[in-house]
Scaffold this motif. Structure first.
Motif, PDB file in Angstrom:
ATOM      1  N   ARG A 333       0.826  -1.201   0.000  1.00  0.00           N
ATOM      2  CA  ARG A 333       0.000   0.000   0.000  1.00  0.00           C
ATOM      3  C   ARG A 333       0.866   1.258   0.000  1.00  0.00           C
ATOM      4  N   ALA A 334       0.548   2.168  -0.918  1.00  0.00           N
ATOM      5  CA  ALA A 334       1.188   3.476  -0.942  1.00  0.00           C
ATOM      6  C   ALA A 334       0.354   4.446  -0.112  1.00  0.00           C
ATOM      7  N   THR A 335       0.969   5.538   0.306  1.00  0.00           N
ATOM      8  CA  THR A 335       0.273   6.547   1.096  1.00  0.00           C
ATOM      9  C   THR A 335      -0.597   7.413   0.193  1.00  0.00           C
ATOM     10  N   VAL A 336      -1.865   7.565   0.553  1.00  0.00           N
ATOM     11  CA  VAL A 336      -2.778   8.435  -0.177  1.00  0.00           C
ATOM     12  C   VAL A 336      -2.654   9.845   0.390  1.00  0.00           C
ATOM     13  N   ASP A 337      -2.227  10.780  -0.446  1.00  0.00           N
ATOM     14  CA  ASP A 337      -2.049  12.167  -0.022  1.00  0.00           C
ATOM     15  C   ASP A 337      -3.131  13.088  -0.566  1.00  0.00           C
ATOM     16  N   GLY A 338      -4.098  12.551  -1.266  1.00  0.00           N
ATOM     17  CA  GLY A 338      -5.194  13.358  -1.779  1.00  0.00           C
ATOM     18  C   GLY A 338      -6.245  12.465  -2.388  1.00  0.00           C
ATOM     19  N   LEU A 339      -7.513  12.853  -2.237  1.00  0.00           N
ATOM     20  CA  LEU A 339      -8.633  12.058  -2.732  1.00  0.00           C
ATOM     21  C   LEU A 339      -9.544  12.913  -3.595  1.00  0.00           C
ATOM     22  N   MET A 340     -10.025  12.326  -4.694  1.00  0.00           N
ATOM     23  CA  MET A 340     -11.041  12.961  -5.517  1.00  0.00           C
ATOM     24  C   MET A 340     -11.973  11.883  -6.047  1.00  0.00           C
ATOM     25  N   LEU A 341     -13.230  12.264  -6.292  1.00  0.00           N
ATOM     26  CA  LEU A 341     -14.207  11.423  -6.964  1.00  0.00           C
ATOM     27  C   LEU A 341     -14.870  12.276  -8.028  1.00  0.00           C
ATOM     28  N   ALA A 342     -15.008  11.726  -9.224  1.00  0.00           N
ATOM     29  CA  ALA A 342     -15.659  12.497 -10.283  1.00  0.00           C
ATOM     30  C   ALA A 342     -16.118  11.572 -11.393  1.00  0.00           C
ATOM     31  N   GLY A 343     -17.435  11.565 -11.631  1.00  0.00           N
ATOM     32  CA  GLY A 343     -17.964  10.816 -12.763  1.00  0.00           C
ATOM     33  C   GLY A 343     -17.638   9.344 -12.737  1.00  0.00           C
ATOM     34  N   GLY A 344     -17.756   8.719 -11.566  1.00  0.00           N
ATOM     35  CA  GLY A 344     -17.501   7.282 -11.482  1.00  0.00           C
ATOM     36  C   GLY A 344     -16.038   6.922 -11.513  1.00  0.00           C
ATOM     37  N   ARG A 597      -2.972  13.380   9.048  1.00  0.00           N
ATOM     38  CA  ARG A 597      -1.773  14.151   8.737  1.00  0.00           C
ATOM     39  C   ARG A 597      -2.119  15.567   8.304  1.00  0.00           C
ATOM     40  N   ASN A 598      -3.390  15.900   8.221  1.00  0.00           N
ATOM     41  CA  ASN A 598      -3.785  17.271   7.905  1.00  0.00           C
ATOM     42  C   ASN A 598      -4.975  17.629   8.788  1.00  0.00           C
ATOM     43  N   THR A 599      -5.686  18.652   8.456  1.00  0.00           N
ATOM     44  CA  THR A 599      -6.825  19.050   9.286  1.00  0.00           C
ATOM     45  C   THR A 599      -8.148  18.688   8.641  1.00  0.00           C
ATOM     46  N   GLY A 600      -8.161  17.632   7.850  1.00  0.00           N
ATOM     47  CA  GLY A 600      -9.410  17.147   7.273  1.00  0.00           C
ATOM     48  C   GLY A 600      -9.763  17.886   6.006  1.00  0.00           C
ATOM     49  N   GLY A 601     -11.058  17.936   5.718  1.00  0.00           N
ATOM     50  CA  GLY A 601     -11.500  18.641   4.524  1.00  0.00           C
ATOM     51  C   GLY A 601     -11.551  17.730   3.316  1.00  0.00           C
ATOM     52  N   HIS A 602     -12.419  18.095   2.367  1.00  0.00           N
ATOM     53  CA  HIS A 602     -12.540  17.280   1.174  1.00  0.00           C
ATOM     54  C   HIS A 602     -11.245  17.377   0.384  1.00  0.00           C
ATOM     55  N   THR A 603     -10.907  16.310  -0.300  1.00  0.00           N
ATOM     56  CA  THR A 603      -9.662  16.007  -1.024  1.00  0.00           C
ATOM     57  C   THR A 603      -8.510  15.697  -0.084  1.00  0.00           C
ATOM     58  N   GLY A 604      -8.679  15.907   1.227  1.00  0.00           N
ATOM     59  CA  GLY A 604      -7.632  15.534   2.163  1.00  0.00           C
ATOM     60  C   GLY A 604      -7.802  14.101   2.619  1.00  0.00           C
ATOM     61  N   ARG A 605      -8.920  13.816   3.285  1.00  0.00           N
ATOM     62  CA  ARG A 605      -9.194  12.445   3.726  1.00  0.00           C
ATOM     63  C   ARG A 605     -10.603  11.997   3.407  1.00  0.00           C
ATOM     64  N   TRP A 606     -11.360  12.824   2.681  1.00  0.00           N
ATOM     65  CA  TRP A 606     -12.659  12.395   2.167  1.00  0.00           C
ATOM     66  C   TRP A 606     -12.986  13.182   0.914  1.00  0.00           C
ATOM     67  N   ALA A 607     -13.893  12.644   0.128  1.00  0.00           N
ATOM     68  CA  ALA A 607     -14.266  13.286  -1.131  1.00  0.00           C
ATOM     69  C   ALA A 607     -15.660  12.839  -1.521  1.00  0.00           C
TER      70      ALA A 607
END
Length: 734
Positions: A333-344, A597-607
């Motif tokens: 497993r690599a570290t996820v440093d950003g998340l996005m969801l768009a159009g499936g 590792r950050n203060t949350g927010g979309h694209t940080g640990r949820w999207a």
């Protein structure tokens, strides 16, 4: 790792407004994810075999960060039963554990045990099956085995050439009846086999490198000889690609080169020691291989780290080999440093290599239920990402555009920022802002919003079809959102929101949202407009389709199609507010890790997927969970299109229209001549929520006729919700 920019914390909060119903679920009662996936390392994991016998094997992944070893049992094989240490064949199912002065032996299938005690002055060399090989103070080798009365039987090794001095090297292979020992005679090092039944030495070959053997062959130093060869038989030269790794049947298995020459492939090759014939035993094989005690071998192979397997190699009746997959090895497993969801599509930012400078966004297709529908592949590198700003909520800040692309901010050598759009592995669009310390706003398709940090200026960057970008609008910074080709901004009266058409360059709509203030935050998705009055004020959603005003909870939120998501930073609950019926109902869909590792927010640990999709969030162990929103999507609609005719068009420069839709689709495009006859039909699946077609001007029969053609796009929603969409227009062929 990507840790260079963070998303602006949106100031939302205050009293509840309008008809908000409030939370309806207890704390920590969350939805079960529809799937859990991960960002995987590109390099397949290294496998180390700790034991491999007749009933199964034990292995360890050194790079996994865990000392835990894994036992694998063969499902259909019946290993040899226990018949005592003198029956060497049953040792193919024996595991030895060495302690100070003893070797404890256990027959895996029956549980029978034995103990070998090392005599005083003996040095342990190896253990295989029921046998232990030692070397005494004079240099002589011994074979030790447990006796029925609990004592240890000592068999001195005999039969080595006169004057031979054992080197101390003892090698195990694909046998429990023999070991290979190294010895020096007249300055030359050779390798010989020792029969463990009685300790007598047998055939030998000059050399001590790449020693492999089984009960039929011995190979070392580029030469091989049959175990039953007549006295005086000279070993024969043997040629094979790569490194010799094991012998199974009559086949020497080789491969595992650290570096491959031009045109060479990573594969496991079987070379017949009798005829010299070669064949590929396993394609895409590199990494670990180990002989097994029952005369076979284990080898890793697979086309990718996410399709990586352990194969069992066994001998056939004619001396050949066959392979069977016995274990799938999960990718590291690599570290996820950003998340996005768009159009499936799930887009994960991170570094999947062990080399610095390879931060990238990786795309994984999802089915309509939100489950992975294929492996993740690199979408585009992240270049010159802007530094983090204090108080940001995710780093780096990312914005999925719904057409397969994504936006982020980069800082150039002059210290000013550009809006960057990742298009492909080595293709990037860039629109210089001339500003610094800015923040990325929303974006859809070709348009991206930028909020200047030092000048108080707001800009819109346009990334049409190609890799370039340009600033097409500059204005004083206010609350704003982009959906399609419309920029939504506050109007002149409290609660008023105005739509500015970025193509027509004029205001085209004014909406009274019912907000009691000039909104400090605006978000737009389909017919939904989200507003908030700031940290101390209410928040709501206006439905432009029905005119309804819906109160929603305040907080750092992200609008999607019929719902919004926010994180409670005290309880770490991820809260989804469903308002599509006209009344807001909130439920907890996940509990996020308490430490991040950050203060949350979309694209940080949820999207969230604004283009008709699901919710994604990081799990405690760094994987990504996908959760169904449970909210029906809006009908299929166009938000923007680029259909202007192309010169020609030609095969080299085709007509490439783009229709940006609001959710994924399957589509058919027909071209009809002036008489209404369909001359060309194209079809496909949208890239995220964008339909991209390409026409070279030729008919289906290969003809080319100049003139004006009517195009007709018919799209069907991939999620099956709502009717299809039909669009028409014209284009030309010169």
């Amino acid at each position: 790792m990507i840790r260079s920019r963070r998303l602006a914390a949106v100031a939302l909060g205050g009293a509840l407004a309008l008809s908000y119903a409030g939370p309806a679920t207890p704390a920590h009662a969350v939805d079960a994810p529809v799937a859990v996936t991960q960002l995987s390392m590109t390099r397949p994991p290294e496998v180390q075999y700790l034991w491999a016998g007749a009933s199964g094997f034990r292995y360890w992944l050194p790079g996994a960060g865990s000392p835990q070893a894994v036992w694998v049992d063969y499902a259909d094989d019946v290993p040899p039963g226990h018949a005592g240490p003198d029956d060497l064949a049953t040792g193919a199912d024996v595991v030895g554990t060495r302690t100070a002065g003893t070797v404890a032996q256990k027959h895996r299938s029956t549980g029978a045990t034995a103990t070998v005690t090392l005599p005083e002055g003996h040095t342990y060399r190896t253990a295989v099956g029921w046998s232990v090989v030692t070397q005494d103070a004079t240099g002589a080798l011994h074979v030790l085995r447990a006796a029925a009365d609990g004592t240890t039987r000592d068999l001195p090794v005999t039969g080595l050439p006169a004057g031979a001095e054992p080197t101390g090297t003892v090698v195990t292979g694909g046998s429990v009846r023999r070991v290979a020992v190294g010895y020096r005679l007249d300055g030359t090092v050779s390798t010989g086999l020792v029969d463990l039944a009685d300790g007598t030495a047998g055939v030998s070959v000059p050399g001590a490198t790449e020693v492999t053997f089984n009960d039929r062959w011995l190979s070392a130093g580029g030469r091989a000889i049959r175990v039953d060869a007549a006295p005086g038989t000279a070993p024969a030269p043997v040629s094979y690609p790569g490194k010799a790794l094991a012998i199974v049947g009559d086949q020497l298995l080789s491969g595992n080169r650290a570096f491959l020459g031009a045109g060479e492939k990573p594969e496991l090759t079987a070379t017949d020691l009798g005829t010299g014939a070669r064949r590929t035993a396993l394609a895409d094989s590199h990494g670990a291989i180990a002989p097994t005690l029952d005369g076979g071998a284990l080898a890793t192979a697979g086309p990718a780290s996410t399709d990586w397997h352990i194969h069992r190699v066994t001998a056939t009746g004619d001396g050949g080999v066959t392979t069977a997959r016995v274990r799938t090895v999960p990718a590291l497993r690599a570290t996820v440093d950003g998340l996005m969801l768009a159009g499936g599509e799930l887009l994960m930012g991170g570094n999947t290599t062990n080399a610095a400078g390879y931060d990238a966004v990786h795309a994984m297709p999802l089915d309509t239920a939100g489950r992975p529908a294929g492996p993740h592949t690199p979408r585009a590198r992240l270049l010159d990402v802007s530094p983090c700003l204090g108080g940001d909520a995710a780093c780096p800040q990312l914005e999925a555009l719904g057409d397969g692309r994504y936006a982020y901010l980069s800082t150039g050598s002059a210290g000013t920022e550009s809006v960057h759009v990742g298009i492909g592995p080595n293709a990037h669009g860039s629109a210089p802002t001339g500003d610094t310390r800015g923040r990325l706003g929303t974006g859809t398709g070709r348009y991206v919003l930028y909020n200047g940090g030092t000048s108080g200026t707001q800009k819109v960057a346009d990334f049409a079809r190609g890799a370039g970008g340009e600033i097409v609008l500059s204005r004083t910074r206010t609350a704003a959102a982009i959906w399609g080709q419309r920029l939504w901004i506050p109007g002149s009266a409290p609660g008023q929101v105005v739509a500015y058409d970025l193509k027509a360059k004029r205001n085209v709509a004014t909406v009274d949202t019912g907000a009691p203030c000039t909104p400090s935050e605006i978000q737009a998705v389909n017919t939904w407009l989200y507003w908030t009055c700031g940290a101390s004020g209410p928040a709501g959603v206006h439905d432009r389709a029905t005119g309804r005003a819906i109160g929603v909870p305040a907080g750092q939120a992200r609008l999607a199609d019929g719902y919004l998501v926010r994180e409670n930073r005290t309880t770490h609950e991820l809260l989804l507010t469903d308002f599509h019926t006209g009344t807001a109902v909130t439920r907890a869909v996940a509990v996020l890790p308490a430490t991040d590792r950050n203060t949350g927010g979309h694209t940080g640990r949820w999207a969230v997927d604004r283009f008709g999709g699901q919710v994604a969030h990081l799990t405690e162990d760094g994987r990504v969970a996908l959760v169904a929103s449970g909210v029906p999507t809006s009908p299929l609609a166009q938000t923007e299109a680029q259909t202007q005719a192309a010169p020609g068009p030609t095969t080299a420069e085709p007509w490439q229209p783009v229709w940006q839709l609001n959710k994924p689709s399957t589509w058919t495009l027909t071209l009809s001549d002036a008489a209404g006859t369909v001359v060309r039909t194209l079809d496909g699946v949208s890239t995220a929520a964008a339909v991209r077609a390409s026409w070279d001007g030729l008919w289906d029969n290969g003809r080319r006729v100049a003139g004006t053609y009517t195009w007709r796009l018919t799209a069907q929603p991939r999620d099956g919700h709502g009717p299809g969409l039909t669009l028409t227009g014209t284009t030309t062929v010169n």
